[in-house]
Structure formats: structure tokens, C-alpha cells
Write an enzyme that holds these catalytic residues in place. Sequence first.
Site, PDB file in Angstrom:
ATOM      1  N   GLY A 100       0.818  -1.210   0.000  1.00 44.88           N
ATOM      2  CA  GLY A 100       0.000   0.000   0.000  1.00 44.88           C
ATOM      3  C   GLY A 100       0.846   1.252   0.000  1.00 44.88           C
ATOM      4  O   GLY A 100       2.084   1.197   0.027  1.00 44.88           O
ATOM      5  N   ARG A 192      -1.793   0.394  -9.807  1.00 46.82           N
ATOM      6  CA  ARG A 192      -0.684  -0.517 -10.130  1.00 46.82           C
ATOM      7  C   ARG A 192      -1.196  -1.936 -10.350  1.00 46.82           C
ATOM      8  O   ARG A 192      -2.319  -2.272  -9.968  1.00 46.82           O
ATOM      9  CB  ARG A 192       0.318  -0.528  -8.966  1.00 46.82           C
ATOM     10  CG  ARG A 192       0.787   0.868  -8.558  1.00 46.82           C
ATOM     11  CD  ARG A 192       0.918   1.000  -7.043  1.00 46.82           C
ATOM     12  NE  ARG A 192       1.224   2.392  -6.682  1.00 46.82           N
ATOM     13  CZ  ARG A 192       2.452   2.896  -6.679  1.00 46.82           C
ATOM     14  NH1 ARG A 192       3.487   2.118  -6.951  1.00 46.82           N
ATOM     15  NH2 ARG A 192       2.648   4.154  -6.389  1.00 46.82           N
ATOM     16  N   ASP A 262       4.177  -4.129  -7.644  1.00 41.46           N
ATOM     17  CA  ASP A 262       3.537  -2.952  -7.049  1.00 41.46           C
ATOM     18  C   ASP A 262       4.138  -1.658  -7.579  1.00 41.46           C
ATOM     19  O   ASP A 262       3.645  -0.574  -7.253  1.00 41.46           O
ATOM     20  CB  ASP A 262       3.630  -2.994  -5.523  1.00 41.46           C
ATOM     21  CG  ASP A 262       5.061  -3.079  -5.026  1.00 41.46           C
ATOM     22  OD1 ASP A 262       5.708  -4.108  -5.275  1.00 41.46           O
ATOM     23  OD2 ASP A 262       5.542  -2.117  -4.390  1.00 41.46           O
TER      24      ASP A 262
END
Length: 510
Positions: A100, A192, A262
Amino acid sequence: MTLPHALPPAPATETPTGWTHRFAGLGREFYTELRPTPLPAPYWVGRNPALARELGLRDDWMASDEALQAFTGNQLLPGMRPLASVYSGHQFGQWAGQLGDGRAILLGELAGTDGPQEIQLKGAGLTPYSRMGDGRAVLRSSIREFLCSEAMHALGIPTSRALCVTGSDQPVRREEIETAAVVTRVAPSFIRFGHFEHFSHSGQHAQLRTLADFVIDQFYPDCRALPGNVYANLLEAVSARTAEMVAQWQAVGFCHGVMNTDNMSILGLTIDYGPFQFLDAYNPRHICNHSDSAGRYRYMRQPGIAHWNLYCLGQALLPLMEDPQQALDALEPYKALFPAALQRRMGAKLGLGTVMAGDEALTEQLMALMAQDAVDFTLFWRRLSNAVAGFAEPGAGAAAASAAIEPVRDLFLQREAFDAWALQWRGRLQSQPGFDARLTQVLMLSTNPHVVLRNHLGEIAIQRAREGDFSALQRLQTALETPFTELPGHDDLADFPPDWAAHIEISCSS
């Protein structure tokens, strides 16, 4: 203290309005709302007036204290709705689970000349996804991202962009004590591959579909008009964009350094500038990330890693498809798209206006010679571009051609091998119908940059900035905005790197 692209000081003028929040509309499962963490006594490090104007931000407002405080995270403007998004991903080939926005906070969107643009602060403090981090970015890495985002944009490579950098004397601990900074990043979306992996691996398939539908409707509407599974169509479209982007990386000698899933944009943008590097000496096995001990993300492996990451994206999208074969079929075109895109770009770098049999072999022979002699990548291509001016029409004399190619030849140790290659190249150039040496040179000079963001140039700008002098950053920023133009008084930025540049180590730490 000299400010980069200094704008005249002015009182705060009309505060920008019109903030929108498409990503926030996806639902609470996608993010956490929170405020940035303030930094004490912020100051301007660098600004990008051209991008500010594209976003409708006035020069006088960008010079105001209100802008400084807003882009440091100290003050919210009316309409901002800050949030950090959740995603997961594969890091260095291993499933890392939930990740995140650990130090990035999305403020919202502004209407740009190319459509809505997300405005994100990187280094704005702790979020629920910071894990063991402190949520901060340091001056060193923020300057590198600010410069490289705009350098890539000027090179025509799809990328996130950078509006400004602010700094603070607040200490931040990395390998040593550094100072904090915030870079304001801009992109149509920061979604992403890892966003899709998160909802797929956690079994949240309704949210996965919501996310995929949002991306299709906002950025890939043609996928709904094509036959077949719409989500397989999305995967194929993302693969095509990624193939083009990585071909552009390879053609300009750019190493990303951390191609985790990511860090891969669903829009085919270059994002998350960490331990990147533009090649100095050409070495296809070069590793730019000091943390990458196994060399997973070395320069030559980037095209294959991109395909591996796309395969991970395909796996994440499987719950939205009827048959896994749909994902495999969507990924298959990458294998042909990437080499074709790369050869087109290499052909342009060589001045070839058409594609002919034998061009790929000609390129491979050259790259092998460059690797054997560790030839400076950027200088080679620029000198080769200038050499074409000495090639007149097909009947040009050998002596004139030899003199023109001499500065290029000087870059090689195996000069007889280079001479043999150069003879083939010249013959290939002059075999083109209507060959014109001057027009070919124009093509090559517009393809092969005069200046790129070499590590040592960034390092000099960083060291000066740490001393409170931003003039080196400003000068470098100006040159990188027009990388194909030879600006008077900037020749040192396009010269060989100094010996100490080989010892610069760039890691994931920032």
C-alpha cells in the site's frame, strides 16, 4: 539561496478549486482517508512551472506560502480529500502480501490539459500501510525523482511527472541521518498491477471487478468494443503499453531498478523512481540497484521481468475470465510486440527510415561491440548522429566518410571490428531510396539525446542542495527539459562521467 525556476514572491492569490476524486468513488475497501503529517519550516527545493500551468495553477499562486504549505502536507486546500490506497504485490519475485501507499498520500485530481490528473504527495508521513517505515522521503531521493520524472517526459517516455519538491530540516534516519522532503507527483492514475493482485489474492472478487471496470471505463474504453472477454482485452491492452514503455527504456539505456509488481503502472507509465540509472558505459548485465544482490532487475532482464509481471497481472484477473487460456492468449502478443517496438526504436537511432531484413543483426552486432568495449551509451549514439553529416549522397568519398566517423571510432578499443560494422551501417543507410544525409542526421539527433540524467549529475545537484544551493539543480533541470538540444554553456552535462561516478551506490533506501 537560488531557487530552481524561481518565481517572483507574491501573496497568496486565488486558491485552486475544482478538485475531483474518481479513485475515492471506488469505495472504502480501496483506501484509508487520513491527513498528511506536517513538516516544520518547509522551503522550496524545485518547481515545475510548465506542469503547474498545465494543471491550471497560476504562477503567482505557485510562488505563495499557501502552495508551499499545501504541497508539503501542512495545509489542505478546499476540495482536497487525502487518502492512501491499499495494494499488494510481488517484490523481487516473491509474494509480499499486503503493501500500500506507505508514504504517498493522494490529495485528489485537478483538470489538466491532457485530462484529469491525480496529485499525490510522496513523503507526507505515516499511513496504515507504512509497515516498518516512517512515511518520509529524504531530500536525496526526492530530487532524483523530481529530475528523472521530467527528464523521462522530455524524452517522450510515458511517466508520472513531478510538480515540485519541498524540503525541511527535520531529520530522517536512513543509512545515515538525512533531511526530509516531499515530492508532488502527478499522473492520470497511480493504480498498479498490485492493486489487482490485492483484491484477487484476498478473494475480494467484487472489488476486483469494480477496479477493473473503473480502469476500463476511464482509461481503456475500447476494450468493451472488442470481441471476447473484456478483462482479457484489458490485459492485452496493458501488455501492449508495457511493451512499448520497456522498449523505450532499453533504447535510451534506462534501468528502473525495482520492477516489483507494485511498481508497475496499469497505464504503462514509468513510476516509482528509486534506484534508477541511465547507463554510462554500456553493460547489458548492469545492476543499478545496490540492494539487488541477485541481479533480478539488471538492464538486460527488464523486458523479461515486465512479461513476468504481466503474467502476475493475468493471474490476478483470472476470476473475471471464463477460461485461463484467455489470459494466456492476451499475454502472447507481448512476445512479438516488444522486440518489434525495440527494433523500430533502434532503427530510428541508427537513422533507418525503413525496416529491412538484416537490420536486427546489424543492431545486435553493434550492441555486442559496445558491450565488449564498455562504450559510453549516450555519447556513442550522439556522436553517431553527428557523423552522418559527413555522409553525402551514395557516391560520397571514403575519405570524407572516414573522417566523419572518427569521433565515434575513438570510443572503441576493437577499432577494426567497429570499422567493419560502420561500413555495413553506411551501406545500409545509403541504400535507402532518396537517402539524404542531412535529413537522416536530423532524425537521429531528435532520437538520440544530448544529455540524460546520469547518476553523477544528480549527485552533484543533491550535494549542492544539501548546502542550500539549488543552482546546480536548476541548471540540470533546464538541460533535461530539452534533452535533444545542445544548450550553450551546458557541454559539461553531456561529457564522460568522472571516475568517481562508478562508485555511486543507489539502493531502495529513500
